[in-house]
Scaffold this motif. Structure first.
Motif, mmCIF file in Angstrom:
data_model
loop_
_atom_site.group_PDB
_atom_site.id
_atom_site.type_symbol
_atom_site.label_atom_id
_atom_site.label_comp_id
_atom_site.label_asym_id
_atom_site.label_seq_id
_atom_site.Cartn_x
_atom_site.Cartn_y
_atom_site.Cartn_z
ATOM 1 N N LEU A 1 1.150 -1.253 -0.094
ATOM 2 C CA LEU A 1 -0.341 -0.110 -0.179
ATOM 3 C C LEU A 1 1.499 1.205 0.164
ATOM 4 O O LEU A 1 0.158 1.917 -1.166
ATOM 5 C CB LEU A 1 -0.814 -0.211 0.881
ATOM 6 C CG LEU A 1 -2.287 -0.577 1.083
ATOM 7 C CD1 LEU A 1 -2.321 -0.996 2.245
ATOM 8 C CD2 LEU A 1 -3.125 -0.296 0.078
ATOM 9 N N ALA A 2 1.857 0.663 0.871
ATOM 10 C CA ALA A 2 3.126 2.490 0.643
ATOM 11 C C ALA A 2 3.305 2.822 -0.577
ATOM 12 O O ALA A 2 3.412 3.082 -1.186
ATOM 13 C CB ALA A 2 3.834 2.569 2.107
ATOM 14 N N LEU A 3 3.819 1.983 -1.145
ATOM 15 C CA LEU A 3 4.371 1.513 -2.090
ATOM 16 C C LEU A 3 3.518 2.479 -4.052
ATOM 17 O O LEU A 3 3.547 3.166 -4.258
ATOM 18 C CB LEU A 3 4.943 0.151 -3.038
ATOM 19 C CG LEU A 3 6.470 -0.336 -2.060
ATOM 20 C CD1 LEU A 3 6.504 -1.192 -2.496
ATOM 21 C CD2 LEU A 3 7.549 -0.055 -2.853
ATOM 22 N N LEU B 1 12.859 -0.695 -8.123
ATOM 23 C CA LEU B 1 12.286 -1.525 -6.844
ATOM 24 C C LEU B 1 11.100 -0.964 -6.615
ATOM 25 O O LEU B 1 10.127 -1.345 -6.066
ATOM 26 C CB LEU B 1 13.077 -0.989 -5.807
ATOM 27 C CG LEU B 1 14.633 -1.638 -6.543
ATOM 28 C CD1 LEU B 1 15.439 -0.901 -4.879
ATOM 29 C CD2 LEU B 1 15.263 -2.550 -6.852
ATOM 30 N N VAL B 2 10.385 0.280 -7.010
ATOM 31 C CA VAL B 2 9.044 0.544 -6.301
ATOM 32 C C VAL B 2 8.030 -1.062 -7.531
ATOM 33 O O VAL B 2 7.248 -0.895 -6.455
ATOM 34 C CB VAL B 2 8.508 1.553 -7.213
ATOM 35 C CG1 VAL B 2 6.905 2.240 -6.717
ATOM 36 C CG2 VAL B 2 9.370 2.764 -6.606
ATOM 37 N N TYR B 3 8.064 -0.537 -8.410
ATOM 38 C CA TYR B 3 7.695 -1.721 -9.626
ATOM 39 C C TYR B 3 7.302 -3.306 -9.371
ATOM 40 O O TYR B 3 6.822 -3.851 -8.988
ATOM 41 C CB TYR B 3 7.635 -1.520 -10.924
ATOM 42 C CG TYR B 3 7.058 0.136 -11.629
ATOM 43 C CD1 TYR B 3 5.438 0.514 -11.050
ATOM 44 C CD2 TYR B 3 7.568 0.873 -12.689
ATOM 45 C CE1 TYR B 3 5.139 1.538 -10.804
ATOM 46 C CE2 TYR B 3 7.280 1.440 -13.243
ATOM 47 C CZ TYR B 3 5.778 2.013 -12.267
ATOM 48 O OH TYR B 3 4.955 4.008 -12.697
ATOM 49 N N SER C 1 14.020 -8.809 -14.964
ATOM 50 C CA SER C 1 14.224 -10.367 -15.283
ATOM 51 C C SER C 1 14.957 -10.350 -13.942
ATOM 52 O O SER C 1 14.707 -11.085 -12.649
ATOM 53 C CB SER C 1 14.765 -10.736 -16.072
ATOM 54 O OG SER C 1 14.358 -11.835 -15.739
ATOM 55 N N PRO C 2 16.501 -10.937 -13.926
ATOM 56 C CA PRO C 2 17.098 -10.578 -12.837
ATOM 57 C C PRO C 2 16.894 -9.691 -11.532
ATOM 58 O O PRO C 2 16.752 -10.308 -10.405
ATOM 59 C CB PRO C 2 18.556 -10.401 -13.257
ATOM 60 C CG PRO C 2 18.647 -9.516 -13.969
ATOM 61 C CD PRO C 2 17.137 -9.679 -14.778
ATOM 62 N N VAL C 3 16.308 -8.582 -11.562
ATOM 63 C CA VAL C 3 15.710 -7.987 -10.193
ATOM 64 C C VAL C 3 14.835 -8.676 -9.442
ATOM 65 O O VAL C 3 14.544 -8.940 -8.533
ATOM 66 C CB VAL C 3 15.790 -6.206 -10.344
ATOM 67 C CG1 VAL C 3 15.535 -5.798 -9.062
ATOM 68 C CG2 VAL C 3 17.228 -6.223 -10.942
ATOM 69 N N TYR C 4 13.531 -8.878 -11.131
ATOM 70 C CA TYR C 4 12.608 -9.571 -10.579
ATOM 71 C C TYR C 4 12.651 -10.565 -9.510
ATOM 72 O O TYR C 4 12.600 -11.214 -8.498
ATOM 73 C CB TYR C 4 12.174 -9.246 -11.532
ATOM 74 C CG TYR C 4 10.346 -10.325 -11.701
ATOM 75 C CD1 TYR C 4 9.608 -9.923 -10.406
ATOM 76 C CD2 TYR C 4 9.743 -11.107 -12.106
ATOM 77 C CE1 TYR C 4 8.426 -10.882 -9.880
ATOM 78 C CE2 TYR C 4 8.217 -11.903 -11.643
ATOM 79 C CZ TYR C 4 8.016 -11.270 -10.828
ATOM 80 O OH TYR C 4 5.944 -12.211 -10.317
#
Length: 334
Positions: free
Chosen positions: A158-160, A174-176, A244-247
């Motif tokens: 919710l905060a994001l 990092l948000v999405y 892809s890698p961050v996710y």
């Protein structure tokens, strides 16, 4: 000789990663085409729904998710989830050739590190104690520790969505992906419950009448829709070879944390095995950092152009005119 349940899970998880890795590229190409002719998904547009390539990516992703769903029925989450690292290699390689998103030499080292870390996790993964009914899973899901995790997850999401997305969504990956990964951890435990219900029902022990089955199904649907929405925004805004890698790292980490809390996967493991799994996570994280540091930056989206021809003689050609050109990403009525 028949395959063991764990081997079936590994094969299905590997196939899932191949499908999902390919889907990133198809969807990215579809989003690019849609953005060139309409409003980009990253700023709230939905013209990608008319793009065949995007739907090809969606179908490929659905196939991958189905294979992943079945994999969770046969193997524990701590074994299935890390194999998602294969999707990093698939998407990065396809992005290199199809999207011209070049991978540097150190980026290849980062991909290898992701795989090595995942293998370490798989080797030292604990054996899962599979619940025998949906009611047993419900008991695990309503224990205080997991309820605290769920409350914290929903609060962060919710905060994001309400605070950070409007301000930083277009500049901070990092948000999405944080929203996708947090909701994804809840998706996995729900899918695990649904998978067990389906398997028991097919074995003659019907779980359809239990309201818990339908509750888990509802949660899974809501979480999947949320994931897809924000994953589209991430793909449309950032480089696919980085998304892809961050996710993968965020999703895998949060999923295993949720699984450890709910199913107590580390219960009975020795310190050496747990330490090896943690080292595997660090190796994967290091590979992701290398990929991020050596990435090819995404070019800015094309801006719109409006041109006026200023002349007293309307029969002159544009080349003969004085031109006034305005460039902007969006146009607003005064």
């Amino acid at each position: 000789m028949g395959f063991s349940d764990n081997l079936k899970g590994v094969i299905l998880a590997a196939a899932s990663s191949a499908f999902i890795g390919s889907s990133f590229i198809f969807k990215k190409k579809g989003l690019k085409r849609a953005g060139a002719s309409g409003t980009r998904a990253g700023v709230g547009g939905y013209t990608y729904l008319l793009e065949p390539l995007w739907w090809a990516g969606m179908i490929t992703m659905i196939l991958g998710e189905v294979a992943n769903f079945v994999a969770y029925v046969y193997a524990p989450a701590v074994l299935v989830t890390p194999l998602g690292a294969l999707s990093i290699i698939v998407s990065a390689c396809l992005a290199h050739f199809m999207l011209k998103e070049r991978i540097q030499k150190m980026g290849i080292v980062g991909c290898v590190s992701c795989i090595v870390g995942s293998v370490m996790i798989v080797i030292h993964a604990p054996q899962e104690h599979t619940p025998s009914s949906v009611q047993e899973i419900w008991t695990l899901a309503t224990q205080p520790a997991f309820l605290i995790y769920v409350a914290a997850t929903l609060s962060i999401v919710l905060a994001l969505v309400l605070h950070f997305e409007p301000r930083y969504g277009q500049t901070n990956i990092l948000v999405y992906l944080g929203i996708c990964s947090l909701m994804g951890s809840l998706t996995v435990v729900s899918i695990k419950a649904i998978g067990i219900a389906v398997k028991l029902t097919l074995d003659g022990i019907s779980q359809i009448a239990y309201p818990q089955t339908w509750f888990f199904l509802t949660v899974a649907v809501i979480c999947v829709i949320t994931q897809l929405n924000y994953l589209n925004k991430a793909l449309d805004t950032f480089n696919a070879a980085i998304v892809s890698p961050v996710y993968y790292v965020m999703f895998t980490t949060l999923t295993i944390i949720a699984s450890v809390i709910m199913f107590k996967d580390w219960s009975g493991q020795n310190v050496s095995s747990i330490a090896s799994e943690i080292c595997g996570f660090i190796t994967v994280l290091s590979g992701t950092i290398v990929l991020h540091a050596t990435r090819e930056h995404e070019p800015p989206p094309p801006v719109g152009t409006v041109t006026w021809y200023v002349s007293g003689d309307s029969m002159k050609s544009p080349e003969d005119e004085h031109l006034i050109t305005l460039r902007s990403s969006e146009y607003y009525e005064p």
